[in-house]
Each structure stands twice: as structure tokens, then as C-alpha cells.
Design a protein around this motif. Structure first.
Motif, PDB file in Angstrom:
ATOM      1  N   GLY A 161      -6.576  -1.106   5.689  1.00  0.00           N
ATOM      2  CA  GLY A 161      -7.990  -1.254   5.344  1.00  0.00           C
ATOM      3  C   GLY A 161      -8.744  -2.281   6.163  1.00  0.00           C
ATOM      4  O   GLY A 161      -9.633  -2.951   5.653  1.00  0.00           O
ATOM      5  N   ARG A 181      -4.256   3.950  19.830  1.00  0.00           N
ATOM      6  CA  ARG A 181      -3.925   4.907  18.772  1.00  0.00           C
ATOM      7  C   ARG A 181      -3.086   4.260  17.667  1.00  0.00           C
ATOM      8  O   ARG A 181      -3.366   4.430  16.478  1.00  0.00           O
ATOM      9  CB  ARG A 181      -3.180   6.080  19.399  1.00  0.00           C
ATOM     10  CG  ARG A 181      -2.932   7.205  18.465  1.00  0.00           C
ATOM     11  CD  ARG A 181      -2.394   8.396  19.254  1.00  0.00           C
ATOM     12  NE  ARG A 181      -1.381   9.014  18.431  1.00  0.00           N
ATOM     13  CZ  ARG A 181      -0.224   9.446  18.838  1.00  0.00           C
ATOM     14  NH1 ARG A 181       0.108   9.356  20.093  1.00  0.00           N
ATOM     15  NH2 ARG A 181       0.617   9.984  18.020  1.00  0.00           N
ATOM     16  N   ARG A 240       0.809  -1.219   0.000  1.00  0.00           N
ATOM     17  CA  ARG A 240       0.000   0.000   0.000  1.00  0.00           C
ATOM     18  C   ARG A 240       0.848   1.279   0.000  1.00  0.00           C
ATOM     19  O   ARG A 240       0.322   2.378   0.153  1.00  0.00           O
ATOM     20  CB  ARG A 240      -0.954  -0.019   1.190  1.00  0.00           C
ATOM     21  CG  ARG A 240      -1.999  -1.111   1.043  1.00  0.00           C
ATOM     22  CD  ARG A 240      -2.795  -1.293   2.321  1.00  0.00           C
ATOM     23  NE  ARG A 240      -3.768  -2.349   2.183  1.00  0.00           N
ATOM     24  CZ  ARG A 240      -5.048  -2.171   1.922  1.00  0.00           C
ATOM     25  NH1 ARG A 240      -5.529  -0.955   1.758  1.00  0.00           N
ATOM     26  NH2 ARG A 240      -5.865  -3.199   1.829  1.00  0.00           N
ATOM     27  N   GLU A 294      -5.152   1.545  15.775  1.00  0.00           N
ATOM     28  CA  GLU A 294      -6.098   2.150  14.832  1.00  0.00           C
ATOM     29  C   GLU A 294      -5.381   2.647  13.580  1.00  0.00           C
ATOM     30  O   GLU A 294      -5.884   2.461  12.462  1.00  0.00           O
ATOM     31  CB  GLU A 294      -6.853   3.291  15.509  1.00  0.00           C
ATOM     32  CG  GLU A 294      -7.877   2.802  16.505  1.00  0.00           C
ATOM     33  CD  GLU A 294      -8.529   3.917  17.313  1.00  0.00           C
ATOM     34  OE1 GLU A 294      -8.140   5.104  17.154  1.00  0.00           O
ATOM     35  OE2 GLU A 294      -9.428   3.596  18.109  1.00  0.00           O
ATOM     36  N   ALA A 295      -4.210   3.253  13.741  1.00  0.00           N
ATOM     37  CA  ALA A 295      -3.457   3.764  12.588  1.00  0.00           C
ATOM     38  C   ALA A 295      -2.997   2.621  11.686  1.00  0.00           C
ATOM     39  O   ALA A 295      -3.098   2.709  10.453  1.00  0.00           O
ATOM     40  CB  ALA A 295      -2.269   4.592  13.058  1.00  0.00           C
ATOM     41  N   SER A 300     -10.349  -3.239  10.351  1.00  0.00           N
ATOM     42  CA  SER A 300     -10.692  -2.673  11.655  1.00  0.00           C
ATOM     43  C   SER A 300      -9.614  -3.114  12.651  1.00  0.00           C
ATOM     44  O   SER A 300      -8.963  -4.145  12.444  1.00  0.00           O
ATOM     45  CB  SER A 300     -12.060  -3.175  12.126  1.00  0.00           C
ATOM     46  OG  SER A 300     -11.973  -4.530  12.507  1.00  0.00           O
ATOM     47  N   PRO A 301      -9.420  -2.343  13.720  1.00  0.00           N
ATOM     48  CA  PRO A 301      -8.447  -2.761  14.730  1.00  0.00           C
ATOM     49  C   PRO A 301      -8.754  -4.146  15.304  1.00  0.00           C
ATOM     50  O   PRO A 301      -7.847  -4.923  15.581  1.00  0.00           O
ATOM     51  CB  PRO A 301      -8.549  -1.678  15.806  1.00  0.00           C
ATOM     52  CG  PRO A 301      -9.047  -0.480  15.082  1.00  0.00           C
ATOM     53  CD  PRO A 301      -9.981  -1.033  14.016  1.00  0.00           C
ATOM     54  N   ALA A 319      -4.337  -0.412  11.466  1.00  0.00           N
ATOM     55  CA  ALA A 319      -5.511  -1.036  10.859  1.00  0.00           C
ATOM     56  C   ALA A 319      -6.031  -0.187   9.703  1.00  0.00           C
ATOM     57  O   ALA A 319      -6.343  -0.713   8.624  1.00  0.00           O
ATOM     58  CB  ALA A 319      -6.601  -1.236  11.910  1.00  0.00           C
ATOM     59  N   GLN A 320      -6.107   1.109   9.900  1.00  0.00           N
ATOM     60  CA  GLN A 320      -6.569   2.004   8.835  1.00  0.00           C
ATOM     61  C   GLN A 320      -5.644   1.920   7.626  1.00  0.00           C
ATOM     62  O   GLN A 320      -6.104   1.905   6.480  1.00  0.00           O
ATOM     63  CB  GLN A 320      -6.646   3.433   9.344  1.00  0.00           C
ATOM     64  CG  GLN A 320      -7.156   4.403   8.303  1.00  0.00           C
ATOM     65  CD  GLN A 320      -7.238   5.823   8.836  1.00  0.00           C
ATOM     66  OE1 GLN A 320      -6.670   6.160   9.878  1.00  0.00           O
ATOM     67  NE2 GLN A 320      -7.948   6.667   8.118  1.00  0.00           N
ATOM     68  N   ALA A 321      -4.356   1.828   7.870  1.00  0.00           N
ATOM     69  CA  ALA A 321      -3.379   1.787   6.774  1.00  0.00           C
ATOM     70  C   ALA A 321      -3.536   0.546   5.899  1.00  0.00           C
ATOM     71  O   ALA A 321      -3.194   0.576   4.723  1.00  0.00           O
ATOM     72  CB  ALA A 321      -1.962   1.853   7.342  1.00  0.00           C
TER      73      ALA A 321
END
Length: 80
Positions: free
Chosen positions: A62, A52, A22, A55-56, A64-65, A58-60
Motif C-alpha cells: 500500500g 516492475r 497483509r 511496483e509490485a 508508492s514505489p 509497493a502495491q502489495a
């Protein structure tokens, strides 16, 4: 601090590969969050917990945490 299992280490390697696909990295995420590279690595290896950072990451990728970091019986140290 929790000792990572082989499963944790394998998941960490998959996470790093997915981040590379990614176009980012653990180091890039640490810079964006203003935390040390080692803090992100410890969370990625499931040795410590940080909402924190989880979450970062997981978002990176795609996810969920909860998908990326399923709850373990033995919880790691929580970082802020």
C-alpha cells in the motif's frame, strides 16, 4: 551490484513483515510476476533495481514505489 547497507537490510525485514501482515510474501509476489525468488529479494534489499518488481512490492504494502524505494546516491543494477 550494489552492496546493501544496514538501513537497506532493516527496510527489507520490515518489508517482509508487512507482507506477512497483509497475507502475502516475497515468494508469492515472485510467482505472480513469473520471476525468481532471488530477483525479488535482490530488489527488496536494494541491491538491484526493477521497476516492475518495485511496483509490485509497493502495491502489495500500500505504498508508492518512491516511498518504498527512495533513490540512493549509488544506484543498483537495473533488471528488466
Amino acid at each position: 551490484m550494489r552492496t546493501p547497507t544496514k538501513t537497506d537490510l532493516d527496510a527489507h525485514e520490515r518489508l517482509k513483515a508487512e507482507l506477512r501482515i497483509r497475507g502475502t510474501s516475497l515468494a508469492q509476489i515472485s510467482r505472480e510476476l513469473g520471476v525468481s525468488d532471488s530477483a525479488v529479494t535482490l530488489v527488496g534489499k536494494r541491491m538491484c533495481r526493477s521497476q516492475r518488481i518495485e511496483e509490485a512490492l509497493a502495491q502489495a504494502v500500500g505504498m508508492s514505489p518512491e516511498e518504498l524505494f527512495p533513490i540512493h546516491e549509488e544506484e543498483g543494477v537495473t533488471m528488466t
